[in-house]
Design an enzyme around this catalytic site. Structure first.
Site, short mmCIF file in Angstrom:
data_model
loop_
_atom_site.label_atom_id
_atom_site.label_comp_id
_atom_site.label_asym_id
_atom_site.label_seq_id
_atom_site.Cartn_x
_atom_site.Cartn_y
_atom_site.Cartn_z
N ARG A 104 -5.11 -1.65 8.09
CA ARG A 104 -5.69 -2.14 6.79
C ARG A 104 -7.36 -2.88 7.13
NH1 ARG A 104 -2.99 1.77 5.28
NH2 ARG A 104 -2.03 1.87 4.13
N GLU A 130 -12.29 -1.16 0.65
CA GLU A 130 -12.97 0.07 -0.06
C GLU A 130 -12.73 1.20 -0.98
OE1 GLU A 130 -9.87 2.08 2.58
OE2 GLU A 130 -9.85 0.65 4.06
N HIS A 174 -12.07 5.80 6.27
CA HIS A 174 -10.64 5.88 6.23
C HIS A 174 -10.30 7.12 6.21
CE1 HIS A 174 -6.60 2.89 4.21
NE2 HIS A 174 -6.65 4.03 5.23
#
Length: 323
Positions: free
Chosen positions: A242, A271, A289
């Site tokens: 993360r 993000e 991602h």
């Protein structure tokens, strides 16, 4: 179950969308303009009994208050850091995730990022496409991966899968885990890897540091300036966990100033916003991602989300409960 409202904030899988529509009253929040999302949730508040969780949608006190009949959050993915687990437990709201089915993809990507950074695969591709090979000759020499020292922060399912792949490249593997060295006494699979009592000590003894732990309050910024300095100007940081696990401003400054050798990043602090200072660096590989972004794995995740929802509403045991 057709009358049961399932709120899906983000479209992560068209297959999941189709299958949920067959079984439930699917409420597609991603199709609603941002300015109208709060009103949409309010309009359907009484009917929503389930949420398909996502890293892009925080299930906190405000969401729980807005949905008085919420019974379950079926997370699309393994991380549950965007769900207030304590609150859900207090309110009797079940939470599930999708472990195991995504392990291979994420571990594969960690190795792919490592190779891309060390061998400058993306930059070499651009070199050829720009016509520089026939004008300037061969691309500069890069760095091999085989035989490197690989440190892994978090030796859970994904961390172990990364370790297994690194071993195939002849790498020496070390790790840091918050469960402590004593875990080795009960887990024989860990005995072949060297345990380090701190992330900084692990980084100092690694060529490549892979961040694969879960995001919690304790692990936020677990890769800080001290760790980055220990990894050093020849070290490479790979983050497939993360974004907030890494102190992003420190990471950016270290890369820009040459205090860190390189980075392969699939996740970021805010993000989809990525620090623009990284865009021009040839020693950095940036992905959107995409750790679980294969057709096979997204379908497998979708199957598990559906199975958990069906189990809950049929009053059967959940397949992968978190709360």
């Amino acid at each position: 179950m057709e009358s049961i409202g399932v709120l899906m904030p983000v479209l992560k899988s068209s297959y999941l969308e189709r299958e949920l529509e067959k079984r439930f009253n699917l409420l597609k929040l991603w199709t609603v303009p941002n300015s109208n999302k709060t009103q949409f949730i309010s309009d359907h508040a009484e009917s929503v009994r389930a949420i398909v969780g996502s890293p892009a949608f925080v299930v906190d006190a405000s969401v729980v208050r807005a949905l008085p009949n919420l019974e379950i959050v079926a997370n699309f993915g393994v991380g549950v850091d965007t769900v207030d687990l304590k609150l859900c437990e207090e309110k009797g709201i079940r939470v599930t995730n999708t472990p195991d089915v995504l392990t291979d993809d994420v571990a594969d990507l960690a190795i792919g990022l490592t190779l891309a950074v060390l061998r400058r695969l993306c930059e070499s591709d651009r070199y050829v496409r720009a016509g520089k090979w026939k004008i300037n000759g061969d691309y500069k020499l890069t760095t091999k991966f085989s035989g490197k020292r690989v440190g892994i922060v978090g030796l859970g399912r994904i961390g172990r899968a990364v370790a297994k792949r690194a071993e195939a490249f002849g790498c020496n593997v070390g790790y840091y885990s918050r469960s402590s060295e004593k875990q080795q006494d009960h887990d024989h699979a860990l005995k072949k890897y060297e345990y380090y009592p701190s992330v900084a000590e692990l980084a100092a003894d690694s060529d490549v540091l892979v961040v694969a732990c879960a995001l919690t309050q304790e692990t936020r910024n677990i890769v800080n300036r001290q760790v980055i300095e220990a990894l050093g100007p020849k070290g490479v940081l790979i983050n497939i966990g993360r974004g907030p696990l890494v102190d992003e401003p420190e990471l950016v400054s270290a890369l820009v100033e040459g205090r860190l050798g390189g980075a392969g990043l699939d996740v970021y602090r805010n993000e989809p916003r990525v620090p623009e200072e990284l865009f021009g660096l040839e020693n950095v590989v940036l992905l959107p991602h995409a750790g679980t972004g294969t057709n096979e794995t997204r379908d497998a995740i979708a199957h598990l989300v559906i199975a958990n929802l069906e189990a809950h509403f049929l009053k059967k045991p959940l397949l992968t409960p978190v709360v």
